[in-house]
Design a protein around this motif. Structure first.
Motif, short mmCIF file in Angstrom:
data_model
loop_
_atom_site.label_atom_id
_atom_site.label_comp_id
_atom_site.label_asym_id
_atom_site.label_seq_id
_atom_site.Cartn_x
_atom_site.Cartn_y
_atom_site.Cartn_z
N ALA A 23 -1.47 5.41 -4.58
CA ALA A 23 -0.77 4.48 -3.68
C ALA A 23 -0.62 5.49 -2.53
CB ALA A 23 0.64 4.15 -3.99
N ARG A 29 3.08 2.62 3.45
CA ARG A 29 3.53 1.49 2.59
C ARG A 29 4.59 0.50 3.40
NH1 ARG A 29 3.85 5.24 -1.65
NH2 ARG A 29 6.28 4.77 -1.64
N SER A 30 5.48 1.37 4.19
CA SER A 30 6.71 0.61 5.00
C SER A 30 6.06 -0.15 6.02
CB SER A 30 7.51 1.43 5.22
OG SER A 30 8.29 2.13 4.40
N LEU A 33 4.00 -3.11 4.74
CA LEU A 33 4.84 -4.35 4.20
C LEU A 33 5.41 -5.20 5.46
CD1 LEU A 33 6.23 -5.50 1.93
CD2 LEU A 33 8.25 -4.01 2.09
N LEU A 147 0.41 -1.83 -3.30
CA LEU A 147 1.36 -0.49 -2.75
C LEU A 147 2.53 -0.47 -3.29
CD1 LEU A 147 0.99 -2.45 1.03
CD2 LEU A 147 0.02 0.01 0.21
N HIS A 148 2.91 -1.23 -4.28
CA HIS A 148 4.05 -1.03 -4.93
C HIS A 148 3.97 -1.42 -6.16
CE1 HIS A 148 6.29 -0.71 -0.98
NE2 HIS A 148 5.54 -1.80 -0.72
N ARG A 154 8.50 -3.31 -6.75
CA ARG A 154 7.73 -4.45 -5.99
C ARG A 154 8.91 -5.39 -5.88
NH1 ARG A 154 4.96 -5.90 -10.81
NH2 ARG A 154 3.52 -4.33 -10.26
N VAL A 208 -4.53 1.21 3.77
CA VAL A 208 -4.12 -0.13 3.38
C VAL A 208 -5.59 -0.82 2.84
CG1 VAL A 208 -3.14 -2.59 3.98
CG2 VAL A 208 -2.46 -0.33 5.11
#
Length: 470
Positions: A23, A29-30, A33, A147-148, A154, A208
């Motif tokens: 990941a 990731r933030s 998202l 990503l989660h 998740r 990503v």
């Protein structure tokens, strides 16, 4: 639907195992998202912003109620039908590619919609927006899964995604009303252009990324699915306008196209609706509940703005503010829903949300029967807002969790397809109780229109309870 016969293909045989891909870092990731959530925010905003623009749109382009229905459902027809294959396309080509493509087309299509000269052109452009939305929404679910990967993490990510995107309901009617008062209905489409640019910036970069899959796509079956939904919607809209011959021809066409779709699915090595997804435990209840939620939500959003502006004589801005009891809860309540789902699973919030939607729509029916007092309408709006914000995040978690390995995009596409079918039918059915010329019909007819979503959500809640009792 009959499952297709097993054949040696990528759709029925497991592909070679792929090496695990780590990941990306927490910061990436933030950021991603936030971009994913804003992308879905934009898709929802396009629906809620247009709701308060309906009277101005009708007056500007000389539209009838049927024209308004198609301006709304042209989007949801393309969205719902193409979601069936868009999820599989996200799995096959990489969810990051599908998401970026959808956002870019959505921004460009919104800009063109702002300059539509007539209703037919606007309907075509709204369908283009539906195509773009279909590309990015199931891809967003697959990206969140990538990503989660851990279930608790998740669930929290889905809650954030739902809360940010749910703000579209909070701001959509208010922003739409203010824009209509300031510059007319065309301005409501322009807000998507800078949003699309921002989303593309947030999800840019190699970090990503989702790997390619092996699922094939049956485009003839997809075209049959589109034709079935479009003709079925046209039949419902024509029936509401007492166009019996038109409704009969469209209904017959829908039956023929539907039969062609089923026949193609039985023989296809790459079915539009994957059998393994449908067989997953609880998936049928998830799909029914998703369709019921959107049936209620979009039916209410189609009828009530007309009621508020024509019966209560509210301006577009005030009509948008009047929706706050319904539109605020989806902006914050999904965070609570995410915590509940992480602790007890998704099914209790789903049933609770459906029960609140049932109660809210029943209150609308009573309010209309009593002459539409706003305090009573506000109670119904509040119940409906909490119902949506409990049910939808839990449904997203349920479908991602129950989907077979490697089919998160397809399962997400199927859920969203059923939701959009529910939205399409909700607008067509409730709109049938609205008089010609985009004027609200009699109070009794509108009260019945509000009781229909209550009945649908109540039936869905019972179906979910039965599925969990087995």
């Amino acid at each position: 639907m009959t499952a297709p016969a097993p054949v040696p293909s990528a759709a029925t045989s497991a592909p070679p195992a792929r090496p695990a891909v780590p990941a990306p870092p927490a910061g990436v990731r933030s950021r991603a998202l936030l971009g994913i959530a804003l992308g879905y925010f934009m898709v929802l905003l396009d629906t809620t912003v247009l709701s308060v623009a309906e009277p101005d749109l009708a007056a500007s382009l000389g539209s009838s109620t049927a024209g308004l229905q198609w301006a709304v459902t042209g989007y949801s027809v393309a969205f719902g039908a193409l979601l069936l294959s868009a999820g599989a396309a996200a799995d096959r080509y990489g969810a990051h590619r599908a998401f970026r493509f959808g956002i870019a087309v959505f921004g460009a299509g919104s800009l063109l919609s702002a300059f539509a000269p007539d209703i037919p052109t606007l309907v075509v452009l709204r369908a283009l927006l539906g195509v773009a939305a279909a590309a990015c929404v199931p891809a967003s679910m697959a990206l969140i899964t990538r990503l989660h990967p851990e279930s608790a993490e998740r669930a929290r990510a889905v809650a954030v995604w739902a809360a940010v995107s749910g703000c579209a309901m909070a701001f959509g009617p208010m922003v739409g009303g203010a824009l209509v008062d300031l510059a007319g209905w065309r301005a409501v489409f322009l807000v998507n252009v800078p949003l699309a640019v921002l989303v593309l910036a947030l999800v840019a970069g190699r970090a990503v990324h989702c790997p390619r899959g092996e699922r094939r796509i049956d485009w003839p079956a997809q075209l049959a699915a589109c034709a079935t939904l479009a003709l079925f919607t046209d039949a419902l809209i024509a029936l509401g306008g007492t166009g019996w011959a038109h409704a009969a021809w469209s209904g017959a066409g829908a039956v023929v196209a539907g039969a062609a779709f089923v026949r193609r699915e039985r023989r296809s090595p790459a079915p539009v609706v994957p059998a393994e997804v449908l067989r997953a435990r609880g998936m049928g209840a998830v799909l029914l509940a998703g369709g019921a939620v959107n049936f209620a939500m979009l039916g209410v959003l189609f009828v009530l703005p007309l009621l508020l502006q024509q019966e209560l004589r509210l301006s577009p801005t005030l009509a948008g503010v009047a929706f706050l009891p319904m539109t605020l809860p989806p902006g914050f309540n999904p965070l609570l829903t995410g915590r509940i789902v992480a602790k007890v699973g998704p099914w209790r919030p789903v049933v609770g949300g459906l029960a609140l939607l049932t109660a809210g729509c029943a209150v609308f029916a009573v309010a209309v029967s009593l002459g539409t007092p706003y305090p009573l309408l506000a109670v119904g709006l509040l119940l409906t807002g909490f119902g949506v914000s409990f049910a939808l995040p839990a449904l997203v978690t349920a479908v991602v969790t129950t989907a077979p390995e490697g089919s998160a995009g397809a399962a997400g596409g199927l859920l969203n397809a059923v939701r959009q079918v529910g939205a399409t039918v909700g607008v067509a059915v409730t709109g049938a109780f609205v008089g010609g010329g985009a004027a609200v019909g009699g109070g009794g007819a509108v009260a019945v229109a509000m009781l229909l979503p209550a009945a649908v959500c109540g039936a869905a809640a019972l179906a979910v309870l039965r599925s969990r009792a087995r």
